[in-house]
Structures are given as structure tokens and as C-alpha cells.
Design a protein around this motif. Structure first.
Motif, PDB file in Angstrom:
ATOM      1  N   CYS A 285      26.357 -27.802 -19.867  1.00 41.05           N
ATOM      2  CA  CYS A 285      25.845 -27.199 -21.099  1.00 41.05           C
ATOM      3  C   CYS A 285      26.238 -25.723 -21.168  1.00 41.05           C
ATOM      4  O   CYS A 285      26.205 -25.008 -20.159  1.00 41.05           O
ATOM      5  CB  CYS A 285      24.326 -27.338 -21.179  1.00 41.05           C
ATOM      6  N   ASP A 313      24.988 -26.671 -26.182  1.00 36.45           N
ATOM      7  CA  ASP A 313      25.847 -27.828 -26.433  1.00 36.45           C
ATOM      8  C   ASP A 313      26.526 -28.271 -25.146  1.00 36.45           C
ATOM      9  O   ASP A 313      26.839 -27.445 -24.272  1.00 36.45           O
ATOM     10  CB  ASP A 313      26.923 -27.491 -27.476  1.00 36.45           C
ATOM     11  N   ASN A 314      26.749 -29.568 -25.026  1.00 37.80           N
ATOM     12  CA  ASN A 314      27.498 -30.074 -23.885  1.00 37.80           C
ATOM     13  C   ASN A 314      28.972 -29.759 -24.084  1.00 37.80           C
ATOM     14  O   ASN A 314      29.561 -30.114 -25.105  1.00 37.80           O
ATOM     15  CB  ASN A 314      27.292 -31.586 -23.729  1.00 37.80           C
TER      16      ASN A 314
END
Length: 764
Positions: A285, A313-314
Motif C-alpha cells: 500500500c 491504494d495497493n
């Protein structure tokens, strides 16, 4: 008094006493407190039912010799004993003393002693455990409040201070006497009026208020506090006031400011780095990202953004494809496991080059995540290719210069002797004159070949002039049109206004011809060649390539074909010397290398665009000049001029030496010869009469021509020199012209040109 009356009265008094005793006993037994009747010595005479239960006796009569002091501590016993012994003592209460019985403390009591007579005392024992616990709890609470560095204060329902802890005076500087009875408004700065209304309203609504306030001390200094203000209600829900807990956060604010300053400092450093940086935790992440992503295309490195990267966000969702995700996970795990960074280069399909670095992000000696950095190395890659190209050109130039030197010496002999023969044949008017001219023309073409070889050498002697490039375009267009195959169409797009450049016009013809020849070879089935020429202001992206100011006036000449195109995998190699895709015997691999060298030496650069199956376009960019166009002067073939003087010829090659000696003697000069520098110095040393001029070759073993001139100038100041060479670098040329005031003859030179130059030198 009659006896009957006395007896009747006695009976009445006895009855009354008995009635009073009964009444007292009833009150004594029904009391809620444990009560004991004691002698003033402390011996217990009687107990009520509460005392019997408390002391666990079997009857109201205590054991013989039982003293109340046995139930008390020594200090309390002493106080009670002193009380019993004082005849003037009235009712007294000893609060919160311990009741000891059976060797253990039974409870906390209030002990009340009431005198019944000079000899008797009534002692009441009341349970004070609950009150004592409450008082103890309150005392501990007050002690705790006084021990804390935070400010606590209580108010009444009118919000006036009723209690402050010890820290109040230390922090605010106001004494307790100054504070009690006032509202807390005096603690606040005038700017906090709105927040005061806010927390008062919150208290009225029965809600806690949490926030920051700016307070003012007694000395007028201000300080920030974190405040928690809570309303206080009684059991019936009536508002009694509020309690406020306030903590001085001056140090905290300073630390926060320092941390924020450090964060901004680090953020500024990250944003100044010419790379996009993503930091990721161990779950892939995103935790941080600098702002350089805004300056790069959405697809950079392995990343393919669809919008602004978001914290949390990944990161794998930003990678271009599943293959990149697998490779990234593999590298990520390696970095987490070993702490060793990985760096590699990657080229995208659009021709951009990227440096990708995956480094460990460590915290307290543990790898907490990774730093993914992407740098655009396209410009560096281009510069590196230019450096490689320049190095190749330099190597080829050295090779070509060596070949051209020897070749020029041979051509010098051929052309020189042909010139002499032509003069003799012309004088006798023999029929061999035409053949000799043809030989001279062939030798001249051979000389042009050496010029092409010397294109690779920076030391080549160019005939730089200012000319209209449109004229070159038209001349090359006519030449190519006449020699091209029938299935090839030719178009020339050239403006009427002249576009003036400064370079060697012969080489301008050469570079366009080479590009046109390549274009023809790329269209075996036919097609169209288009030469387009225009002048324009250089845009910033192109100006950056050669480090010049945007808007500079440049010529752009394009040569386009509709041929097979150049495959992407080899387009970076097309300017390499000897690189060719043609069949053996059909190409040397020098054409585009010469084009590259000619354009670079003229201060320009090249661009190429190609698409397999759709053709190729070469763009030539040359700086435009604002100078007069040089006029061409055609040579006049006169007889060899004649002169008088003593000359020393220094030449290591016998053919050139003999030829030079021959034509100079035929021109009327007295000639001495030497095969090298040391021999020339020896001749000059032993001459009785000095020579007038030294004509020396440049490239000679042991001592070159420049070194020889320096030695001679030292021994014979004022000596005149002419140096003959096929090529010279700029440093050597400057020294020859400025330091020795010499003239330069470019091999292979014309004998008339050489004779005229020597005569000119001797006359000065």
C-alpha cells in the motif's frame, strides 16, 4: 410533717425515680449507637444492646475489670483518659479513630464522651467507616489533582471558580485568592471570546467540550492549552457548574512545529529529486508519493496511472500488466528479505528509457517497506548514444586521417607532375594534352575521396563558405532525378527566399546525395523521394538537444521516402560507421556516418522518423546565418609563375620530395632538401648563406613540422615558413598561423597555388 405525709411523699419520689431510671434505660438500650457507661477510671460498668453486639459480649454487664481503653489505640486512650480526668470537660468527640478488639482493628469510629456525673461517663461509638472512606477518597482525589502538572478548576452554577488545584498557580501565575469567585474569562485572551461562548453553550446543553484555547498568564504572556470542559450535575440533574482540565501545550506545539518543519524539509527534498518516488508498506500500500509524477507521462517505468496516485491504494493496481505485477512482487519480497536494493533499466514501447530502483525503507533496523523510484533516463540515453557516436567518429577519423595522409602524398606527386606535363604539352601543343587532363581529373576525384575520408576527422580542412542551401537542394534534386530509376518519382519543395548557412558546400551536396541514395535503396519496388527545405524558429524541445536558445533560426531540410522503413531495433545503430543492412558488396556502412559527421561539424543535428512498411524521413537541422553569400571565383590556368630565392624542402616521402624539388626549381628557385627535421637543422647550421624560406611537411617521424619550425625559429628568428599537410587540428593550426606567422598548403595542392604562395611569402 406528719409521718404519713412523709412516707407518702417518699413513695411518690421513689416511684418517680424508678420511672426516670426506666425511661433512661429505654433510651440507652434503643440507641442506634453502641454505648457504654464507664467510671472515670475507664472501667466499663454497663453496655447497651448495640455495644453488646459490637463487642460480642453475652450480657449488658462486661467482664470484671474491662476498661474501655482496651478498645482503643494508645494515643486515643491517652486522650480519652485525660478527658475523663478533667472535671470541667463537657461533651467531646474524637473523630475517625480505630476500634481495636480481639487483637485486630474492627472499624473506623467516631468516639463521643458525655459526662453523666463527676464519676460516670457515657461513651457512644458511631461507625465512621463510610464517611472516612469518602473523606479519604476526596482527599486522595485532591492530592492527585495537586500532583498533576495540568490545571484543574471547578465552578459553581454561575461559572465562578470554587476550586483550583496546586498547578493552577504555577501555570497561570494567579494566586488562589485572586482566582476563586471569578469566572474563567480572565484566563483567556480577548481573541477567545467566540470559543468561550462555544464551551459555555456546550456546558448548558450537558455536553463535553474539547478544544484548544489561548490563555494569558498573570505576567501578560500567552500560552496554548488543550482543554476538556465537562458539566457537573447533582443527583436530580441540576447543573452545579463545570470542571475544566487544561494542559499547557507550548512544548507540544514546538515539537509539532519542529516535526512539521522536518516533514516539509523532507517533502521539499523529495519533490526536488528528478524522479517519481512511491513509498510502500509491507502490504504493497502507498504511504507517500512525491509530486514528480505530475511531470511524467501516466505510463512511467512499470507504472500506468489512470489518475492521481492516492495514499492507501495497493501499488500493484498501478502496474501495467500481470507480468509486471509478478516481477514486482518477486523483487519486493527479495528487498524485504535481504534489505538489498535493486536497480535496472527499462525501455517502453514509445522509446522512453527509465531507471527503476527498488530500495528498502528501514525503521529501527527493520525493513518496514520499500521505496520505488522511477527516473526518466531518455535524455541521458540520447546523450550517451551521442557520446558513443562521437567516440566512434573520433576513432574512424584517426583511421581516415592516417589513410588520407599517405594517399594525399601520392596524389600530390600525381597531380603535381600532371600539372607540369600539361604545361609542357600545352607549350608544344601535342595531342597528349587531353589524356593528361583526364588523368588530372581522375586524380582530382581521388582527392575528393580523401576529402570524404577526412570528413570523419575533426582536423580536416574544410572550405567553409556562406551559401544558399536552397541551391544545394535544387542541384542535388536535378542530379538524383537524372540518375534515379524509372519507377522512382522525385519531388523538391524549396522556398524562393534564400536560406543561408555556413559550412563546406561540397559536404552539403555529399550529405544530401547520401540520404537520397539510401532512400532509393529503400524502395526496390519504386516510390517517391521528397526533399523539403524551410527556415523556422527552433522549438524548446529541439533547442534542448544542442543546448541553444529556443526560437533560434534554423534550417530544416527533410529527405523522405516511401520505402520499407527502418526496424525499431536497429534505428539506434544506423549512424554507426560500417553498420549496414545491405548485401555484401552493396554498401560500406559509411554513408549515414558521413552525414552525421557533416551535420554535427556544421553545428546542427539530425532526427529520424521511420515506420516499417511506410517509409523513413531524415530531418537535417542547421543554424541559419545572416551573412553575405560568398561569390565563387573560378581558377585561371596560367603558366607556372617564376621567382628567385633559396628554399629548404623538408619531406620524408621521396616521391613527394623529388616532385617538390623539381617543380620549385622549374619555377626558378634554388632548392635544398632534407628528409627529416634533424637533417634540416644540420643543413641550416652548416650553411654559409641562410635560406629565405622553409617548406616542410607536417607529419614526419621523430620531429613533426610544427616542432621543426619552433626549433628553426629559435635559431633563426624571422625565418619564413610554409607548412604542407593534408589535415591539422585547430590547436596546431592556430599555433602555425599565430605563433610562427606561417602559411598552410593543403595537400594535395596545386603547383601554381604553391608557387604563388611562396612568392607572396618572399615578397613580404
Amino acid at each position: 410533717m406528719p409521718a404519713a405525709t412523709f412516707m407518702s411523699r417518699m413513695e411518690t419520689d421513689t416511684s418517680r425515680l424508678e420511672s426516670r431510671a426506666g425511661w433512661w434505660q429505654c433510651v440507652f438500650d434503643s440507641s442506634d449507637d453502641a454505648q457504654l457507661v464507664c467510671f472515670k477510671s475507664g472501667e466499663v460498668r454497663e453496655l447497651n444492646r448495640r455495644a453488646i453486639a459490637l463487642l460480642e459480649f453475652s450480657s449488658s454487664k462486661p467482664p470484671e475489670g474491662f476498661f474501655i481503653f482496651e478498645l482503643l489505640s494508645p494515643s486515643v486512650s491517652k486522650k480519652l483518659s485525660d478527658l475523663f480526668a478533667n472535671p470541667n470537660t463537657k461533651q467531646e468527640t474524637l473523630s475517625a479513630v480505630t476500634l481495636v478488639f480481639g487483637g485486630a482493628i474492627r472499624q473506623i469510629i467516631d468516639l463521643q464522651a458525655t459526662p453523666l456525673s463527676p464519676d460516670y461517663w457515657l461513651v457512644s461509638i458511631r461507625d465512621a467507616s463510610r464517611r472516612w472512606r469518602m473523606e479519604s477518597h476526596v482527599q486522595r482525589l485532591i492530592t492527585a489533582l495537586d500532583a498533576t502538572p495540568d490545571v484543574f478548576f471547578l465552578t459553581d452554577s454561575d461559572y465562578r471558580l470554587t476550586f483550583v488545584n496546586a498547578a493552577f498557580q504555577n501555570v497561570t501565575g494567579h494566586t488562589i485568592e485572586d482566582a476563586l469567585g471569578r469566572t474563567a474569562h480572565f484566563l483567556r485572551t480577548p481573541s477567545e471570546a467566540a470559543r468561550i461562548e462555544e464551551y459555555v453553550e456546550s456546558v448548558k446543553q450537558g455536553k463535553d467540550w474539547v478544544g484548544e484555547l489561548t490563555n494569558i498568564r498573570a505576567d501578560g504572556s500567552t500560552y496554548p492549552v488543550e482543554a476538556v470542559i465537562s458539566p457537573i450535575f447533582d443527583r436530580n440533574g441540576k447543573l452545579l457548574g463545570y470542571v475544566s482540565c487544561e494542559r499547557d501545550i507550548t512544548v507540544k506545539k514546538a515539537l509539532q512545529s519542529g516535526i512539521l518543519r522536518e516533514q516539509n524539509y523532507v517533502r521539499s527534498i523529495l519533490n526536488s529529486i528528478d524522479s517519481v518516488i512511491y513509498t510502500l508498506d509491507r502490504s504493497f500500500c502507498i504511504t507517500h508519493v512525491n509530486e514528480h509524477w505530475k511531470e511524467l507521462p501516466p505510463e512511467h517505468g512499470w507504472v500506468k496511472l489512470k489518475g492521481e496516485p492516492a495514499i492507501g491504494d495497493n501499488f500493484t493496481s498501478y502496474l501495467a500488466d500481470e507480468e509486471k505485477v509478478k516481477e514486482f512482487r518477486k523483487l519486493f519480497e527479495q528487498v524485504l528479505a535481504t534489505g538489498t536494493p535493486h536497480e535496472f533499466h527499462w525501455s517502453s514501447e514509445n522509446g522512453r528509457h527509465w531507471i527503476i530502483n527498488i530500495s528498502p525503507w528501514t525503521h529501527e533496523n527493520e525493513v518496514a517497506g520499500i521505496i520505488y523510484r522511477v527516473a526518466d533516463s531518455t535524455k541521458f540515453h540520447e546523450l550517451q548514444n551521442q557520446l558513443y557516436q562521437a567516440q566512434k567518429m573520433e576513432t574512424i577519423g584517426a583511421l581516415a586521417a592516417g589513410i588520407a595522409h599517405d594517399f594525399n602524398n601520392l596524389l600530390q606527386v600525381i597531380r603535381g607532375n600532371i600539372t607540369l606535363l600539361l604545361q609542357e604539352e600545352h607549350a608544344r601543343k601535342t595531342p597528349h594534352d587531353l589524356r593528361l587532363q583526364q588523368i588530372e581529373q581522375a586524380a582530382a576525384r581521388a582527392s575528393n575521396i580523401t576529402e570524404q575520408l577526412l570528413t570523419f576527422s575533426r582536423a580536416s580542412d574544410e572550405k567553409v563558405t556562406v551559401f544558399d542551401f536552397n541551391k544545394v537542394v535544387l542541384e542535388v534534386g536535378q542530379l538524383v532525378q537524372r540518375s534515379s530509376k524509372g519507377n522512382i518519382q522525385f519531388k523538391v519543395e524549396s522556398p524562393a527566399a534564400p536560406i543561408k548557412v555556413r559550412m563546406d558546400a561540397t559536404r552539403a551536396h555529399q550529405l544530401l546525395l547520401n540520404l537520397c541514395v539510401n532512400a532509393q535503396d529503400a524502395m526496390p519496388q519504386g516510390g517517391t523521394i521528397t526533399i523539403s527545405n524551410k527556415q523556422f524558429a527552433l522549438p524548446s524541445d529541439l533547442a534542448e538537444k544542442i543546448q541553444c536558445a529556443p526560437g533560434s533560426e534554423f534550417l530544416c531540410c527533410s529527405v523522405s521516402d516511401t520505402g520499407t522503413g527502418i526496424p525499431p531495433e536497429i534505428i539506434s545503430r544506423i549512424f554507426d560507421p560500417f553498420f549496414t543492412t545491405k548485401e555484401t558488396g552493396k554498401g560500406t556502412g559509411l554513408g549515414l556516418s558521413i552525414v552525421h559527421s557533416v551535420v554535427a561539424q556544421a553545428g546542427g543535428f539530425l532526427e529520424v522518423k521511420s515506420k516499417p512498411g511506410h517509409g523513413t524521413t531524415f530531418f537535417i537541422y542547421l543554424p541559419v546565418v545572416d551573412s553575405a553569400i560568398h561569390s565563387e571565383v573560378k581558377p585561371i590556368h596560367n603558366a607556372l609563375p617564376r621567382g628567385v630565392g633559396r628554399l629548404l624542402i623538408v619531406e620524408d616521402l621521396d616521391l613527394v620530395r623529388d616532385f617538390t624539388q623539381t617543380f620549385l626549381r622549374s619555377a626558378g628557385f634554388e632548392v635544398l632538401v632534407a628528409t627529416n627535421g634533424p637533417e634540416a637543422l644540420e643543413i641550416l647550421k652548416n650553411l654559409e648563406q641562410p635560406v629565405d624560406l622553409v617548406l616542410t611537411d607536417f607529419n614526419m617521424p621523430g620531429m613533426n613540422g610544427l616542432e621543426l619550425m619552433s626549433e628553426i625559429a629559435h635559431l633563426h628568428p624571422g625565418m619564413k615558413f610554409v607548412l604542407a599537410s593534408g589535415y591539422l587540428d585547430e590547436t596546431e593550426r592556430d599555433r602555425i598561423l599565430t605563433e610562427h606567422k606561417a602559411k598552410i598548403l593543403k595537400k594535395p595542392y596545386n603547383v601554381r597555388e604553391a608557387t604563388n604562395l611562396i612568392l607572396e611569402m618572399l615578397e613580404t
